[in-house]
Design an enzyme around this catalytic site. Sequence first.
Site, PDB file in Angstrom:
ATOM      1  N   GLU A   1     -30.317  39.328  88.182  1.00  0.00           N
ATOM      2  CA  GLU A   1     -30.410  40.726  87.750  1.00  0.00           C
ATOM      3  C   GLU A   1     -29.285  41.102  86.788  1.00  0.00           C
ATOM      4  OE1 GLU A   1     -32.193  42.625  91.876  1.00  0.00           O
ATOM      5  OE2 GLU A   1     -30.037  42.590  91.574  1.00  0.00           O
TER       6      GLU A   1
ATOM      7  N   ARG B   1     -25.373  44.594  82.366  1.00  0.00           N
ATOM      8  CA  ARG B   1     -24.380  44.778  81.309  1.00  0.00           C
ATOM      9  C   ARG B   1     -24.467  43.715  80.218  1.00  0.00           C
ATOM     10  NH1 ARG B   1     -19.361  47.147  82.399  1.00  0.00           N
ATOM     11  NH2 ARG B   1     -19.721  46.651  84.582  1.00  0.00           N
TER      12      ARG B   1
ATOM     13  N   GLY C   1     -23.941  40.770  87.113  1.00  0.00           N
ATOM     14  CA  GLY C   1     -22.482  40.822  87.121  1.00  0.00           C
ATOM     15  C   GLY C   1     -21.742  40.147  85.995  1.00  0.00           C
TER      16      GLY C   1
ATOM     17  N   TYR D   1     -13.053  54.367  84.814  1.00  0.00           N
ATOM     18  CA  TYR D   1     -12.528  53.049  85.211  1.00  0.00           C
ATOM     19  C   TYR D   1     -11.361  52.589  84.350  1.00  0.00           C
ATOM     20  CZ  TYR D   1     -17.569  52.827  86.418  1.00  0.00           C
ATOM     21  OH  TYR D   1     -18.841  53.088  86.833  1.00  0.00           O
TER      22      TYR D   1
ATOM     23  N   CYS E   1     -13.545  69.239  77.634  1.00  0.00           N
ATOM     24  CA  CYS E   1     -12.400  70.017  78.097  1.00  0.00           C
ATOM     25  C   CYS E   1     -11.770  69.391  79.319  1.00  0.00           C
ATOM     26  CB  CYS E   1     -12.831  71.442  78.366  1.00  0.00           C
ATOM     27  SG  CYS E   1     -13.219  72.243  76.821  1.00  0.00           S
TER      28      CYS E   1
HETATM   29  N1  LLP Z   1     -27.991  44.064  90.714  1.00  0.00           N
HETATM   30  C1  LLP Z   1     -27.454  44.975  91.553  1.00  0.00           C
HETATM   31  C2  LLP Z   1     -27.931  45.037  92.927  1.00  0.00           C
HETATM   32  C3  LLP Z   1     -26.442  45.834  91.098  1.00  0.00           C
HETATM   33  O1  LLP Z   1     -25.907  46.709  91.926  1.00  0.00           O
HETATM   34  C4  LLP Z   1     -25.992  45.745  89.750  1.00  0.00           C
HETATM   35  C5  LLP Z   1     -24.953  46.640  89.236  1.00  0.00           C
HETATM   36  C6  LLP Z   1     -26.601  44.800  88.910  1.00  0.00           C
HETATM   37  C7  LLP Z   1     -27.581  43.965  89.433  1.00  0.00           C
HETATM   38  C8  LLP Z   1     -26.214  44.624  87.473  1.00  0.00           C
HETATM   39  O2  LLP Z   1     -24.895  44.240  87.302  1.00  0.00           O
HETATM   40  P1  LLP Z   1     -24.336  43.925  85.821  1.00  0.00           P
HETATM   41  O3  LLP Z   1     -25.015  42.667  85.336  1.00  0.00           O
HETATM   42  O4  LLP Z   1     -24.662  45.091  84.956  1.00  0.00           O
HETATM   43  O5  LLP Z   1     -22.892  43.753  86.016  1.00  0.00           O
HETATM   44  N2  LLP Z   1     -21.159  51.636  86.125  1.00  0.00           N
HETATM   45  C9  LLP Z   1     -20.329  50.464  86.230  1.00  0.00           C
HETATM   46  C10 LLP Z   1     -21.120  49.266  86.671  1.00  0.00           C
HETATM   47  C11 LLP Z   1     -21.824  49.452  87.984  1.00  0.00           C
HETATM   48  C12 LLP Z   1     -22.659  48.272  88.373  1.00  0.00           C
HETATM   49  C13 LLP Z   1     -23.514  48.581  89.548  1.00  0.00           C
HETATM   50  N3  LLP Z   1     -24.404  47.546  89.945  1.00  0.00           N
HETATM   51  C14 LLP Z   1     -19.640  50.225  84.900  1.00  0.00           C
HETATM   52  O6  LLP Z   1     -19.869  50.982  83.957  1.00  0.00           O
HETATM   53  O7  LLP Z   1     -18.822  49.315  84.762  1.00  0.00           O
END
Ligand code: LLP
Length: 442
Positions: free
Chosen positions: A292, A295, A250, A337, A364
């Site tokens: 985890e 991003r 996150g 978003y 398009c």
């Molecule tokens: N762990 C779990 C259980 C998750 O659902 C996610 C992301 C992560 C880790 C990784 O989170 P991060 O570190 O990437 O924030 N498509 C959206 C983001 C969706 C995130 C879904 N889950 C976007 O482009 O902003």
Amino acid sequence: MSINQNIKPITTKINNQGNLEIGGCDLVEIADKYQTPLYVMDEATLRGMAKEYKEAFSGLNVNMMFASKALMTSAIAKILYDEGFGFDVVSGGEIHTVYNAGVDMQKTTFNGNNKSPEEIAYALDLKVGRISVDNFLELALLNEIAKSKNIVQKILLRITPGIECHTHKYIQTGHLDSKFGFDLTQIDEAIQLILDEYKNLELMGLHAHIGSQIFETQVYYDEIGVILKEIKRIKDKFNIELTEINAGGGLGVTYTDKDCPPSVKTIAQVIKDSIEFHTKEYDLKKPVLYIEPGRSIVATAGVTLYTVGSSKVIPELNKKYIAVDGGMADNPRPSMYEAEYFAQIANKKEDETMQKVTVAGRFCESGDILIKDIELKNPQEGDILCVYNTGAYGYSMSSNYNCVPKAAMVLVNNSQSDIIIKRQSYDQLIENDIIPDRIKGV
Ligand code: LLP
């Protein structure tokens, strides 16, 4: 500064030709060599971020699992594995790609709110390390499949900690009204089932994920507090002390200068402090921590190159659109978003007057706008536009909308560039198309 606090890859500069350069590679030359749209990943930034995580979390018993959903290619998996990461995987396809990259599957956690029986069977056959079970149906299904294979599978329970973070509502996940995980009130029933009936499951710990593109730190402190409080409650009630906690991902990144995410070090410290405080408060052993991040590992390392094409001026609105050769199919985030990005013209400009323009995609759909109102150096047809911070959730969410082949991806480092995803061909676009004999005619 932490890498996620930068808009650009750490190797970005203007070279002697007056062009933008990343990883020692002239972006105009790269665009010419590999064509556009083109995803470019800077290896130094990627490895730099991986090392930041390693350093920041040192001293804790931690397993860093890269969230594959942010960007999964075999080369990226190989690099992050070499840097000491395992993987959070959420589909048979991610499992397959990680396996293809040569990863020890014990270093993977299989997440997801509706895993299919086939995916579960595949995960067990390849011996994934942990499965984070999301719901009652999955508990029963996983136990049955594990039993049929004579396996005792180590699991975590995905819980909804009831924490709201201030991010886009589509990417919040830890609040009460979420499709993910067991509600806190359902945990005991799940544990009772595991103890009484599901003999092929071994419960190791709890897993939560509160959202994505997070700028706050307190939410992590609170999240760990909620998880450890549950572990204490479970210990008192069932007389078992769970040893693993997974805090999810996150951490946010800097798409534009409006964004101000905390550093990895700050987040790590908050998590350490919360573990320290709450294990003392609840008289628990220090757990094994899983994180985890997705991003924050890959976003800043990536840029997308486009070629500028047509433009349209609307004098009544004092507005100019410039169109590029990609858009919502290679980066759906702005249209999904309202995500904002920063960009620059990569080639040297003789006329350096800045012009305010809106960058439109080629698909398009009126909503296919990549960047609204950005100042660019007199953008003209043929210029190369570099959009920053596209390493996460761009390629991984890309589509073939309008039957446009997916863009290629190159990895740059020390003046070398290598293709890591080939550009899709027209033939690949139709390779799964079938015209049934009965409608073929004669
Ligand atoms: N762990 C779990 C259980 C998750 O659902 C996610 C992301 C992560 C880790 C990784 O989170 P991060 O570190 O990437 O924030 N498509 C959206 C983001 C969706 C995130 C879904 N889950 C976007 O482009 O902003």
